[in-house]
Design an enzyme around this catalytic site. Structure first.
Site, short mmCIF file in Angstrom:
data_model
loop_
_atom_site.label_atom_id
_atom_site.label_comp_id
_atom_site.label_asym_id
_atom_site.label_seq_id
_atom_site.Cartn_x
_atom_site.Cartn_y
_atom_site.Cartn_z
N ALA A 88 1.04 -1.25 0.11
CA ALA A 88 0.00 0.01 0.03
C ALA A 88 1.00 1.49 0.09
O ALA A 88 2.12 1.31 0.51
CB ALA A 88 -0.70 -0.03 1.40
N GLY A 133 -0.29 -4.82 0.77
CA GLY A 133 -1.49 -4.62 0.05
C GLY A 133 -1.60 -5.15 -1.28
O GLY A 133 -2.73 -5.65 -1.81
N GLU A 136 -2.50 -8.74 -0.51
CA GLU A 136 -3.84 -8.92 -0.02
C GLU A 136 -4.84 -8.72 -1.32
O GLU A 136 -5.94 -9.34 -1.21
CB GLU A 136 -3.95 -7.64 0.87
CG GLU A 136 -3.23 -7.79 2.18
CD GLU A 136 -3.47 -6.74 3.22
OE1 GLU A 136 -3.06 -5.83 2.92
OE2 GLU A 136 -4.09 -6.78 4.39
N GLU A 156 4.46 -5.46 6.78
CA GLU A 156 3.77 -4.40 7.68
C GLU A 156 4.33 -4.37 9.02
O GLU A 156 4.52 -3.18 9.71
CB GLU A 156 2.37 -4.71 7.82
CG GLU A 156 1.67 -4.21 6.54
CD GLU A 156 1.54 -5.49 5.51
OE1 GLU A 156 2.28 -6.42 5.65
OE2 GLU A 156 0.59 -5.55 4.48
N VAL A 403 43.73 1.96 6.66
CA VAL A 403 44.84 1.74 7.56
C VAL A 403 44.77 2.29 8.95
O VAL A 403 44.15 2.94 9.32
CB VAL A 403 46.31 2.10 6.75
CG1 VAL A 403 46.33 1.15 5.48
CG2 VAL A 403 46.65 3.40 6.86
N SER A 432 37.95 7.62 11.31
CA SER A 432 36.94 7.94 12.14
C SER A 432 37.11 9.24 12.83
O SER A 432 36.34 9.86 13.41
CB SER A 432 36.84 6.83 13.39
OG SER A 432 37.11 5.41 12.89
P1 NAD Z 1 42.69 -2.65 11.53
O1 NAD Z 1 44.01 -2.48 12.40
O2 NAD Z 1 41.88 -3.85 12.03
O3 NAD Z 1 43.51 -2.89 10.00
C1 NAD Z 1 44.49 -2.08 9.64
C2 NAD Z 1 45.08 -2.68 8.51
O4 NAD Z 1 45.93 -2.00 7.74
C3 NAD Z 1 45.92 -3.92 8.83
O5 NAD Z 1 45.62 -5.01 8.21
C4 NAD Z 1 47.37 -3.73 8.50
O6 NAD Z 1 48.16 -4.77 8.15
C5 NAD Z 1 47.20 -2.77 7.32
N1 NAD Z 1 48.42 -1.82 7.22
C6 NAD Z 1 48.95 -1.18 7.99
N2 NAD Z 1 49.97 -0.34 7.32
C7 NAD Z 1 49.83 -0.60 6.06
C8 NAD Z 1 50.20 0.03 5.01
N3 NAD Z 1 51.28 0.81 5.15
N4 NAD Z 1 49.81 -0.24 3.74
C9 NAD Z 1 48.61 -1.12 3.64
N5 NAD Z 1 48.08 -1.80 4.68
C10 NAD Z 1 48.62 -1.48 5.83
O7 NAD Z 1 42.20 -1.35 11.67
P2 NAD Z 1 40.71 -0.90 11.31
O8 NAD Z 1 39.91 -1.12 12.65
O9 NAD Z 1 40.15 -1.87 10.00
O10 NAD Z 1 40.85 0.59 10.93
C11 NAD Z 1 41.06 1.05 9.65
C12 NAD Z 1 40.57 2.67 9.80
O11 NAD Z 1 39.21 2.57 9.91
C13 NAD Z 1 40.99 3.57 10.64
O12 NAD Z 1 41.44 4.84 10.40
C14 NAD Z 1 39.93 3.57 11.74
O13 NAD Z 1 39.71 4.78 12.47
C15 NAD Z 1 38.64 3.37 10.90
N6 NAD Z 1 37.50 2.91 11.41
C16 NAD Z 1 37.72 1.95 12.16
C17 NAD Z 1 36.46 1.35 12.57
C18 NAD Z 1 36.23 0.01 13.69
O14 NAD Z 1 35.24 -0.10 14.32
N7 NAD Z 1 37.34 -0.60 13.73
C19 NAD Z 1 35.07 1.95 12.38
C20 NAD Z 1 35.02 2.96 11.56
C21 NAD Z 1 36.51 3.49 10.93
#
Ligand code: NAD
Length: 699
Positions: A88, A133, A136, A156, A403, A432
């Site tokens: 609907a 809907g 239905e 719904e 990274v 982040s």
């Molecule tokens: P993580 O530590 O799980 O992973 C980071 C990866 O980057 C690792 O596998 C590492 O080997 C790799 N790495 C390190 N140096 C590198 C390089 N020079 N070249 C290529 N790879 C390289 O980290 P994450 O939790 O995935 O966080 C990554 C980004 O995402 C950060 O900026 C974090 O703030 C952001 N973030 C994290 C979350 C969360 O909940 N974990 C949420 C949103 C944003």
């Protein structure tokens, strides 16, 4: 100020009005060589069929004619390639009174009853989606033939409702009643073959055999699926009462009655009237009219429109085909897998081969769980290419860096990548917290740089914050927004301020939980207060979930915008030092079992002497609201509706409350401000209402 949501609704209203006046109508009618009348629903103004008053009124006129013509059979089908009908038109449900709704529904029921009474054999031919809907309408026909691609369901309940155009009593009459109830209670759609197995459709055929199936049905060769002993037993009240109490228990495990009344109303309806169709019809109308005017349904309908508004920000296409992800950790691995699932070509780089291996393994699991079909899983995995050397950079339309959160590391990666980027490629970060204006320093072309802040886990959290900065080009932002929606995620454009919108607003909630814990209030009590408000998880458990190390970094990092909050307690830092990091290490604020479940004490088992505070919920929620208001005032986010949508889709903020700002407006801004002032007197500066509250009141 006219919000984006209202603008969207207005636009729909205009479209609706235009359609009402349109000469071609919503239905086409034709008689074939066998004397069968085909009534084709094909709304001229929409890409999918939705059922509204105009559709029903026109159908009524056709039925009047057909009652006189008495053809041997009438086929109802859709002229849209997407499916039979999507349900609907929920636009007609906003702001109506109980009496208006009862009138509207009674009129609709009269049309479907008339269809049901038609002396001709009526056959619904169903392809694609057949929901709400639409289902239905099909149920009011005597036979239902589905094509193999059809999916049928009653969504719904997700809007705080149950079927309201006869679905409750017609579904249990044609299908297995318990299966039909389960379908309505869960909102889950069934594929055609499963629908046949429960009796909801009578035949499943390939599209090319539809004409033959209709001919056979018209010749009386398609029997209705149905009626066995179990059905007869369930037409008796004691059997229904027994089944109903089990259904109530299952419903209670999923959603509390005070916040989500619809499943309980449906169970009551069935228990009381399941053996008496006429009574159930009257009660369905009454119950639906009451539910639709409830705060819950109105908020959930709002959430539906918020989602549409967020998707509607997309202008044009992103022109992105190939995505290169740098960093295959928790986030990068997830982003890469999700992009592959959504059809993008993906290359995934990391300095550590082990990270890539782990990411591909996790991707396989996620793809199996979400796609289910092994061929689709294989195709998605084929699109996800491990690329430890980073060859993908040269071909990518976007490079997403994920990274670790270290400014210099990220900058050095950009320095290596930027010279190799294709003309027109975007460069994105998943940071982040690091201000984008700091990250762009050193870039040759900062205009193509953007923040794409995904949430963890990417497969479940629908929000992506699209983060701007001073040097971003408008086209970069436009393409990033389009890309997020092409990934089936919901974009929220935010400015590069500390914590952007979502982390900035969620952090005071977490920080206040730590203060409450520091006062000796049992953590179960704190979590319970938040969950009772409607948060998907209490703040203490959330800290364990994100990790105490990460949570401390965030709380410390956002101190400059957290006025009046004390430092995180020393005992929490000690836990970090001891490696008790939360769920990932098996112990944090709670202990976790091997399945990752926290050991929580029952509230009833807490000693009477355990500290308490009647204000726990407000102490947690109001600082979060205050931060959202500050973000609006500072322009971190521009639209109230986008702020509400972002908090719902990024944090799970109680959907039935319609978002933090909607909640504040419903509760009363003056009341909230007074409450915060009282809390500020008792607990200090951190509860001081932001100056933005008065702007909000003025709007
Ligand atoms: P993580 O530590 O799980 O992973 C980071 C990866 O980057 C690792 O596998 C590492 O080997 C790799 N790495 C390190 N140096 C590198 C390089 N020079 N070249 C290529 N790879 C390289 O980290 P994450 O939790 O995935 O966080 C990554 C980004 O995402 C950060 O900026 C974090 O703030 C952001 N973030 C994290 C979350 C969360 O909940 N974990 C949420 C949103 C944003």
């Amino acid at each position: 100020m006219k919000t984006m949501l209202n603008a969207l609704k207005d636009r729909r209203l205009e479209l609706g009005a235009a359609a009402d006046a349109a000469p071609q109508g919503n239905w086409r009618s034709a008689r074939d060589a066998d004397g069968v009348v085909w009534l084709v629903l094909d709304r001229p103004d929409k890409s999918v069929n939705v059922i509204d008053r105009a559709v029903l009124e026109e159908l009524n006129a056709h039925l009047e004619r057909l009652e006189a013509e008495r053809p041997r059979a009438v086929v109802i089908r859709s002229g849209k390639s997407a499916g039979f009908a999507a349900g609907a038109d929920i636009r007609q449900f906003t702001g109506a009174s109980i009496e208006d709704m009862q009138r509207l529904l009674t009129e609709g029921h009269a049309v479907f009853d008339r269809l049901e009474r038609l002396s001709s054999l009526t056959i619904a031919v169903i392809h694609g989606h057949c929901l709400g809907g639409g289902l239905e309408l099909a149920l009011a026909c005597k036979r239902r033939i589905a094509t193999a691609d059809a999916t049928l369901g009653f969504p719904e309940v997700m809007l705080g409702l149950h079927p309201g155009l006869g679905g409750t009593f017609r579904s249990i009459a044609v299908a297995d009643p318990v299966e039909a109830m389960t379908m309505m209670l869960t909102g889950r759609s069934l594929p055609a073959r499963k629908a046949k197995s429960i009796g909801l459709v009578d035949a499943v055929v390939e599209e090319r055999h539809v004409a033959a199936a209709v001919r056979a049905a018209a010749a009386g060769q398609l029997a209705g699926a149905k009626a066995d002993l179990k059905d007869r037993a369930l037409s008796l009240r004691p059997a229904r009462s027994f089944a109903a109490s089990r259904m109530r228990k299952t419903a209670a495990e999923k959603a509390p009655k005070e916040h989500y009344p619809a499943p309980y109303a449906l169970i009551d309806l069935w228990e009381a009237h399941g053996g008496d169709r006429k009574a159930m019809q009257a009660a369905e109308i009454d119950s639906f009219a009451r539910l639709i005017t409830s705060d819950t349904a109105q908020s959930l309908i709002r959430v539906f429109f918020l989602r549409e508004a967020m998707k509607g920000q997309k202008q044009g296409k992103s022109a992105i085909r190939h995505v290169h992800v740098v960093g295959a950790g928790a986030m990068g691995g997830d982003i890469a897998a999700w992009a592959a699932k959504e059809g993008f070509d993906v290359t995934l780089a990391d300095v550590a081969n082990a990270s890539i291996g782990k990411a591909v393994k996790a991707a396989t699991k996620m793809l199996q769980a979400t796609l289910k079909d092994p061929v689709k899983v294989r195709d998605a995995l084929d699109r996800l290419v491990p690329d430890p050397q980073g060859h993908g950079v040269r071909h990518a339309d976007i490079v997403i860096e994920a990274v670790p959160e270290k400014l210099e590391l990220k900058r050095s990666i950009y320095a290596a990548i930027e010279p190799r980027l294709k003309e027109g490629a975007l460069l994105a970060t998943n940071t982040s917290a690091i201000p984008l204006d700091e990250l762009v320093a050193g870039l040759r072309d900062p205009s193509r740089f953007v923040g794409l802040h995904f949430f963890n886990p990417v497969s479940r959290m629908q929000l992506v914050e699209i983060v701007s900065h001073a040097a971003i080009h408008a086209e970069t932002r436009r393409r990033a927004i389009a890309f997020a929606t092409e990934l089936s995620r919901l974009p929220a454009a935010v400015a590069s301020a500390p914590g952007f919108l979502v982390n900035r607003s969620l952090t005071p909630y977490i920080a206040e939980a730590l203060i409450l814990a520091d006062e000796g209030i049992p953590k179960e009590r704190i979590d319970h207060a938040a969950e009772a408000f409607g948060m998907p998880m209490g703040p203490i458990e959330l800290i364990d979930q994100v990790g105490i190390d990460v949570a401390l970094d965030v709380v410390d990092g956002l101190r400059p915008v957290m006025h009046g909050f004390p430092q995180a307690p020393e005992w929490l830092r000690q836990k970090r030092a001891d490696g008790k990091l939360g769920r990932k290490s098996g112990e944090g604020l709670y202990r976790y079992d091997s399945e990752g479940k926290p050991a929580k004490q029952s509230l009833d088992a807490l000693p009477d002497s355990a500290p308490n505070d009647p204000d726990i919920a407000d102490r947690l929620i109001l600082p979060m609201l205050n931060a959202v208001v500050a973000c609006l005032r500072e322009g971190v986010v521009e639209e109230e509706d986008i702020a509400d949508g972002a908090m719902i889709f990024g944090t799970g903020f109680a959907p039935f409350r319609g978002g933090p700002i909607h909640y504040a407006r419903r509760r009363g801004i003056a009341e909230i401000v007074a409450r915060m002032e009282a809390l500020a007197e008792r607990h200090g500066e951190r509860f001081k209402p932001d100056a933005g509250w008065s702007d909000l009141e003025a709007r």
